[in-house]
Design an enzyme around this catalytic site. Structure first.
Site, short mmCIF file in Angstrom:
data_model
loop_
_atom_site.label_atom_id
_atom_site.label_comp_id
_atom_site.label_asym_id
_atom_site.label_seq_id
_atom_site.Cartn_x
_atom_site.Cartn_y
_atom_site.Cartn_z
N GLY A 18 25.18 20.57 122.38
CA GLY A 18 24.68 19.45 123.17
C GLY A 18 23.20 19.16 123.05
N LEU A 21 20.93 16.77 117.39
CA LEU A 21 20.70 15.35 117.14
C LEU A 21 21.75 14.46 117.81
CD1 LEU A 21 19.49 12.92 115.50
CD2 LEU A 21 20.88 13.68 113.58
N TYR A 147 30.66 25.63 103.96
CA TYR A 147 30.58 24.72 105.11
C TYR A 147 31.68 23.66 105.04
CZ TYR A 147 28.52 21.20 108.25
OH TYR A 147 28.31 20.30 109.25
N ASP A 281 18.53 15.05 92.07
CA ASP A 281 18.93 13.89 92.86
C ASP A 281 20.10 14.19 93.78
OD1 ASP A 281 17.18 11.79 92.43
OD2 ASP A 281 18.19 11.12 90.60
#
Length: 325
Positions: A18, A21, A147, A281
């Protein structure tokens, strides 16, 4: 199609992660924009309240607050280079967090859980635009597979809870989120907050702004406050267990060079801008389709990119000392 928002008793919503972001953006929408309905309770957890990698602590915090609804944002996150180094930690820690949160929600009979995924879960080799049906079509990018797979498993988990127990737990897939309260770390943050911080320092020191890479990759950016408003809609009214991409349209994709130009304008940066093409990149593009979202919400207005970026830059300058960086 039962509408979870129509419960006779008001919702009690627990938000994990909480203080991050998106959590802060949801707090803003609830408190400053009147996003909560009468009688609703909103509880925003941070890592101080419970270690969600621990099953007992997670269940204890759920039993304490007895939520009817959950927004699950908590995760172990990091930038590209941290992910490349610690794929095992990202896999294990996120699998533990997600399993603990979803199981605790089930045990206290939460009606609706909305978990937050990421566009990095999509297959590396894919056709564009990416849509919700493609999540499991092939391996994710090797740089952050730990992830990515942990996040993908939330979708598997949700379908299994629905099949076995009829639970309507779902997930959203936002594109690149930015806004106030972001992590503005140059080394480990995401591209936009990193650019904002770099430009701020370059301006102060009278040096050029050095942008990593060629500036040609393209990204869809979603303002955290827009995402927060959409989260509330998903929590109340989105009926599916299958995930939904929350993003601006394909036509609103921005190149890194355009993003840098917008930062320069927002901060009134007067120096030179240099692109360091010796730096990688990353993926050229990850264009996502928001067609499913538009079928449900044809009239949702996204904050224009330049306006959202200006608000973010103004927040960063005003809160420079306390901002995460």
């Amino acid at each position: 199609m039962s509408n979870q928002g129509d419960h006779a008793s008001p919702m009690r919503v627990l938000v994990t992660g909480g203080s991050g972001l998106v959590g802060r953006a949801i707090q803003h929408v609830i408190k400053q924009e009147g996003g909560a309905k009468e009688g609703e309770e909103w509880i925003f957890l941070s890592s101080k309240d419970a270690n969600l990698m621990n099953a007992e602590e997670t269940l204890a915090v759920f039993r304490k607050h007895q939520p009817t609804h959950v927004i699950h944002l908590a995760a172990m996150v990091g930038g590209l280079f941290k992910n490349m180094k610690y794929n095992l930690d990202f896999w294990r820690n996120n699998v533990f967090i997600n399993d603990n949160v979803l199981q605790a929600a089930h045990e206290v009979s939460v009606a609706r859980v909305v978990s937050c995924l990421s566009t990095c879960i999509f297959p590396d080799k894919t056709t564009y635009p990416i849509d919700e049906t493609m999540v499991h079509n092939g391996p994710p990018h090797e740089s952050n597979y730990g992830y990515a797979y942990a996040k993908r498993m939330i979708d598997v988990h949700n379908r299994a809870y629905f099949e076995q127990y009829g639970r309507r737990y779902t997930s959203v897939i936002p594109t690149n989120v930015f806004g106030p309260h972001d992590n503005f770390s140059i080394e480990d943050g995401h591209v936009l907050p990193g650019l904002i911080h770099k430009a701020y320092i370059a301006q102060k020191e009278g040096k050029p702004l050095v942008v990593w890479g060629s500036g040609t990759p393209r990204r869809q950016f979603i303002y955290s406050l827009d995402l927060a408003r959409l989260f509330l809609w998903v929590l109340r009214d989105y009926p599916e267990v299958d995930p939904i991409i929350l993003s601006v349209g394909e036509e609103d994709e921005v190149s890194i060079k355009e993003a840098a130009d917008a930062v320069v304008q927002a901060l009134d940066f007067q120096g030179e801008v240099v692109f360091d093409s010796t730096k990688a990149d990353g993926q050229f593009k990850k264009t996502a389709s928001n067609a499913k979202l538009r079928r449900y919400l044809p009239d949702f207005n996204f904050t224009p990119f330049n306006q959202a970026l200006k608000e973010t830059c103004d927040w960063f300058v005003a809160n420079y000392d306390s901002a995460r960086k």
